[in-house]
Design an enzyme around this catalytic site. Sequence first.
Site, PDB file in Angstrom:
ATOM      1  N   CYS A  41     -25.468 -22.186  12.983  1.00  0.00           N
ATOM      2  CA  CYS A  41     -24.664 -20.987  13.252  1.00  0.00           C
ATOM      3  C   CYS A  41     -25.514 -19.720  13.213  1.00  0.00           C
ATOM      4  CB  CYS A  41     -23.527 -20.898  12.244  1.00  0.00           C
ATOM      5  SG  CYS A  41     -22.555 -19.407  12.424  1.00  0.00           S
ATOM      6  N   LYS A  49     -25.826 -16.340  19.672  1.00  0.00           N
ATOM      7  CA  LYS A  49     -25.020 -16.435  20.891  1.00  0.00           C
ATOM      8  C   LYS A  49     -24.158 -15.180  21.076  1.00  0.00           C
ATOM      9  CE  LYS A  49     -21.054 -17.861  20.688  1.00  0.00           C
ATOM     10  NZ  LYS A  49     -20.234 -19.013  20.418  1.00  0.00           N
ATOM     11  N   TYR A 177     -17.382 -25.368  25.452  1.00  0.00           N
ATOM     12  CA  TYR A 177     -17.455 -23.931  25.207  1.00  0.00           C
ATOM     13  C   TYR A 177     -18.887 -23.397  25.258  1.00  0.00           C
ATOM     14  CZ  TYR A 177     -18.807 -24.308  20.240  1.00  0.00           C
ATOM     15  OH  TYR A 177     -19.481 -24.538  19.072  1.00  0.00           O
ATOM     16  N   ILE A 178     -19.852 -24.207  24.854  1.00  0.00           N
ATOM     17  CA  ILE A 178     -21.235 -23.713  24.872  1.00  0.00           C
ATOM     18  C   ILE A 178     -21.686 -23.512  26.324  1.00  0.00           C
ATOM     19  CG2 ILE A 178     -23.640 -24.261  24.258  1.00  0.00           C
ATOM     20  CD1 ILE A 178     -22.565 -25.604  21.733  1.00  0.00           C
ATOM     21  N   GLU A 181     -19.899 -20.416  27.764  1.00  0.00           N
ATOM     22  CA  GLU A 181     -20.398 -19.182  27.144  1.00  0.00           C
ATOM     23  C   GLU A 181     -21.767 -18.804  27.720  1.00  0.00           C
ATOM     24  OE1 GLU A 181     -18.158 -19.352  22.801  1.00  0.00           O
ATOM     25  OE2 GLU A 181     -20.178 -20.137  22.949  1.00  0.00           O
ATOM     26  N   GLU A 440       0.400  -6.528  22.576  1.00  0.00           N
ATOM     27  CA  GLU A 440       1.849  -6.290  22.508  1.00  0.00           C
ATOM     28  C   GLU A 440       2.616  -7.307  23.368  1.00  0.00           C
ATOM     29  OE1 GLU A 440       3.458  -2.672  24.469  1.00  0.00           O
ATOM     30  OE2 GLU A 440       1.411  -2.339  25.174  1.00  0.00           O
TER      31      GLU A 440
HETATM   32  C1  LIG Z   1     -24.896 -22.572  20.817  1.00  0.00           C
HETATM   33  C2  LIG Z   1     -23.862 -22.761  19.744  1.00  0.00           C
HETATM   34  C3  LIG Z   1     -22.881 -21.822  19.577  1.00  0.00           C
HETATM   35  C4  LIG Z   1     -21.922 -21.970  18.590  1.00  0.00           C
HETATM   36  N1  LIG Z   1     -20.956 -21.028  18.465  1.00  0.00           N
HETATM   37  C5  LIG Z   1     -20.008 -21.143  17.509  1.00  0.00           C
HETATM   38  C6  LIG Z   1     -19.022 -20.144  17.340  1.00  0.00           C
HETATM   39  O1  LIG Z   1     -18.979 -19.161  18.076  1.00  0.00           O
HETATM   40  N2  LIG Z   1     -18.127 -20.301  16.342  1.00  0.00           N
HETATM   41  C7  LIG Z   1     -18.140 -21.387  15.506  1.00  0.00           C
HETATM   42  O2  LIG Z   1     -17.313 -21.464  14.609  1.00  0.00           O
HETATM   43  N3  LIG Z   1     -19.069 -22.360  15.648  1.00  0.00           N
HETATM   44  C8  LIG Z   1     -19.999 -22.255  16.628  1.00  0.00           C
HETATM   45  N4  LIG Z   1     -20.968 -23.226  16.752  1.00  0.00           N
HETATM   46  C9  LIG Z   1     -20.891 -24.416  15.889  1.00  0.00           C
HETATM   47  C10 LIG Z   1     -21.486 -24.117  14.511  1.00  0.00           C
HETATM   48  O3  LIG Z   1     -22.785 -23.627  14.651  1.00  0.00           O
HETATM   49  C11 LIG Z   1     -21.463 -25.382  13.671  1.00  0.00           C
HETATM   50  O4  LIG Z   1     -20.150 -25.892  13.643  1.00  0.00           O
HETATM   51  C12 LIG Z   1     -21.918 -25.119  12.235  1.00  0.00           C
HETATM   52  O5  LIG Z   1     -23.187 -24.570  12.193  1.00  0.00           O
HETATM   53  C13 LIG Z   1     -21.870 -26.433  11.427  1.00  0.00           C
HETATM   54  O6  LIG Z   1     -22.358 -26.214  10.138  1.00  0.00           O
HETATM   55  P1  LIG Z   1     -23.000 -27.410   9.302  1.00  0.00           P
HETATM   56  O7  LIG Z   1     -23.230 -26.866   7.943  1.00  0.00           O
HETATM   57  O8  LIG Z   1     -22.190 -28.622   9.455  1.00  0.00           O
HETATM   58  O9  LIG Z   1     -24.377 -27.728  10.026  1.00  0.00           O
HETATM   59  P2  LIG Z   1     -25.596 -26.792  10.495  1.00  0.00           P
HETATM   60  O10 LIG Z   1     -25.234 -25.363  10.462  1.00  0.00           O
HETATM   61  O11 LIG Z   1     -26.039 -27.366  11.775  1.00  0.00           O
HETATM   62  O12 LIG Z   1     -26.688 -27.020   9.367  1.00  0.00           O
HETATM   63  C14 LIG Z   1     -27.317 -28.247   9.208  1.00  0.00           C
HETATM   64  C15 LIG Z   1     -28.718 -27.994   8.692  1.00  0.00           C
HETATM   65  O13 LIG Z   1     -29.257 -29.208   8.211  1.00  0.00           O
HETATM   66  C16 LIG Z   1     -30.643 -29.237   8.529  1.00  0.00           C
HETATM   67  N5  LIG Z   1     -31.043 -30.641   8.461  1.00  0.00           N
HETATM   68  C17 LIG Z   1     -30.676 -31.661   9.283  1.00  0.00           C
HETATM   69  N6  LIG Z   1     -31.201 -32.833   8.829  1.00  0.00           N
HETATM   70  C18 LIG Z   1     -31.911 -32.540   7.723  1.00  0.00           C
HETATM   71  C19 LIG Z   1     -32.646 -33.336   6.790  1.00  0.00           C
HETATM   72  N7  LIG Z   1     -32.732 -34.659   6.910  1.00  0.00           N
HETATM   73  N8  LIG Z   1     -33.264 -32.710   5.760  1.00  0.00           N
HETATM   74  C20 LIG Z   1     -33.170 -31.348   5.612  1.00  0.00           C
HETATM   75  N9  LIG Z   1     -32.473 -30.564   6.454  1.00  0.00           N
HETATM   76  C21 LIG Z   1     -31.833 -31.164   7.478  1.00  0.00           C
HETATM   77  C22 LIG Z   1     -30.685 -28.630   9.902  1.00  0.00           C
HETATM   78  O14 LIG Z   1     -31.996 -28.135  10.189  1.00  0.00           O
HETATM   79  C23 LIG Z   1     -29.669 -27.499   9.772  1.00  0.00           C
HETATM   80  O15 LIG Z   1     -30.258 -26.296   9.363  1.00  0.00           O
HETATM   81  C24 LIG Z   1     -21.956 -23.103  17.730  1.00  0.00           C
HETATM   82  C25 LIG Z   1     -22.963 -24.060  17.875  1.00  0.00           C
HETATM   83  C26 LIG Z   1     -23.899 -23.886  18.871  1.00  0.00           C
HETATM   84  C27 LIG Z   1     -24.977 -24.920  19.030  1.00  0.00           C
END
Ligand SMILES: Cc1cc2nc3c(=O)[nH]c(=O)nc-3n(C[C@H](O)[C@H](O)[C@H](O)COP(=O)(O)OP(=O)(O)OC[C@H]3O[C@@H](n4cnc5c(N)ncnc54)[C@H](O)[C@@H]3O)c2cc1C
Length: 458
Positions: A41, A49, A177-178, A181, A440
């Site tokens: 995110c 984004k 959506y991606i 967008e 409205e």
């Molecule tokens: C282009 C794009 C636009 C988006 N826009 C929106 C939006 O407008 N609104 C919205 O609500 N959501 C949006 N999202 C979705 C949103 O980003 C995700 O739903 C959210 O980030 C999920 O959070 P999370 O904690 O599950 O995972 P993430 O935020 O993906 O975090 C997971 C983390 O784990 C790390 N990781 C993975 N495997 C390992 C490992 N083995 N060891 C250590 N670290 C690891 C990764 O590097 C990452 O940093 C968007 C996504 C994308 C790709």
Amino acid sequence: MPDVDLFVIGAGSGGVRAARIGAGHGASVMIAEEYRVGGTCAIRGCVPKKLLVYAARFADEFEDAKGYGWTVPEPVFDWPTLIANKDREIARLELAYTTALERAKVAVVKSRAVIVDPHSVRLADGQTVRAKHILIATGAAPSIGKEIEGHSHVISSNEAFHLEELPKRILIQGGGYIAVEFASIFNGLGSEVTLVYRGDNILRGFDDDLRAHLRTEMEKRGIKVITRRIVEGIEKVDRGLCVELSGHDEVIVDRIMFATGRRPNINGLGLEAAGVQLGRTGGIEVDDYSRTSVPNIYAIGDVTDRINLTPVAIRDGHAFADTVFGNRPTKVDHKNVPTAVFSEPECGAIGLTEAEACRKLPKVDIYKTWFRPLKATLAGRDTRTFMKLVVDGTSDRVVGCHIVGPDAGEMIQLVGIAVKMQATKADFDAVMAVHPTAAEELVTMREKAVSHVRQAAE
Ligand SMILES: Cc1cc2nc3c(=O)[nH]c(=O)nc-3n(C[C@H](O)[C@H](O)[C@H](O)COP(=O)(O)OP(=O)(O)OC[C@H]3O[C@@H](n4cnc5c(N)ncnc54)[C@H](O)[C@@H]3O)c2cc1C
């Protein structure tokens, strides 16, 4: 004796929240991140984004200003400046996340982490950490397939944030959506955009009227939307990249982006060794309290592949920490989650689509309206806003709301409160309108557009 009470794998939206709240409840917490603290995110999702969306929208503002009496010199856009400024803001955010974790006394380890057994995790340097509980919050990554010729030319949203120059022509494959967008972002910034999607229409899963309306509006802006086609091959030619579509059409572009879905980050994570089971869609299976098939291992957010949105991951993480360390078992309600699509124009949606309501309810009333936003009048802009309320015809409850138009995301957040409170159409109507606004219309739709009544035999 475990080294920590909680080991969180992944410092994204969900993991960071869970770590901080868990530590606040007195747990000793370590969090590992293999890329950048903040996760998808903050680093390569919602936040960068939305910054690009803002950048793209200035094009309309400059154009529309003329109708309001402004003389605007020919605006000049510089992509490298936008990307550098965006990167500076993302670096600031990353630092803010890290600082917040450290202030909460969470140990932050910049390393990949892999589960060795239900109580231990191995870091990249070979060190093993023993943990009473493990939280998998590893998110998801773009899935762009591999089977076509010229695949190496394809970028995903990850790379789109770091292009050296703005492509003059870009083809985006995907209808989610991606994809829409980024199509709007590149279109607003001046690229020639072709959007290719294999299905009938963009934004599968959204209300059909919303989908149709957005497509029309995007096409009015010059985005070429091609449905029921896929990219079959890519070849580098003198004039750029030649994309071969099914049906033998060809498009020449400078960049090709696939936004064809995201897969949970589970590869090589050690799930099998620990005995963690997956669900039907390939995400980690969890119960209402985010517990996996292994009692002390939990999973939240995109890696569970349910509703892949930041606020959901954050809620899941918070509820997990309250349940396990705060002595307060908390379930997260995944029903009626409002959502926005930051296309141009924007979309906002909550609850049932018209089609879903008709499948689930015996009687459904639909209210809908299309109108020209006031701002578009003097601007001379050819655009329409669309709004729909889906009402349970038996209880009068508003069970769905779908909007396409400026600020739809802001509006749907507030409609979400009413829907969550089970407001009826009569409750909506009892609210005085704020005039002149677009919102409205949501409290002044008097005439039913259609009433669906399911026959007893159906
Ligand atoms: C282009 C794009 C636009 C988006 N826009 C929106 C939006 O407008 N609104 C919205 O609500 N959501 C949006 N999202 C979705 C949103 O980003 C995700 O739903 C959210 O980030 C999920 O959070 P999370 O904690 O599950 O995972 P993430 O935020 O993906 O975090 C997971 C983390 O784990 C790390 N990781 C993975 N495997 C390992 C490992 N083995 N060891 C250590 N670290 C690891 C990764 O590097 C990452 O940093 C968007 C996504 C994308 C790709």
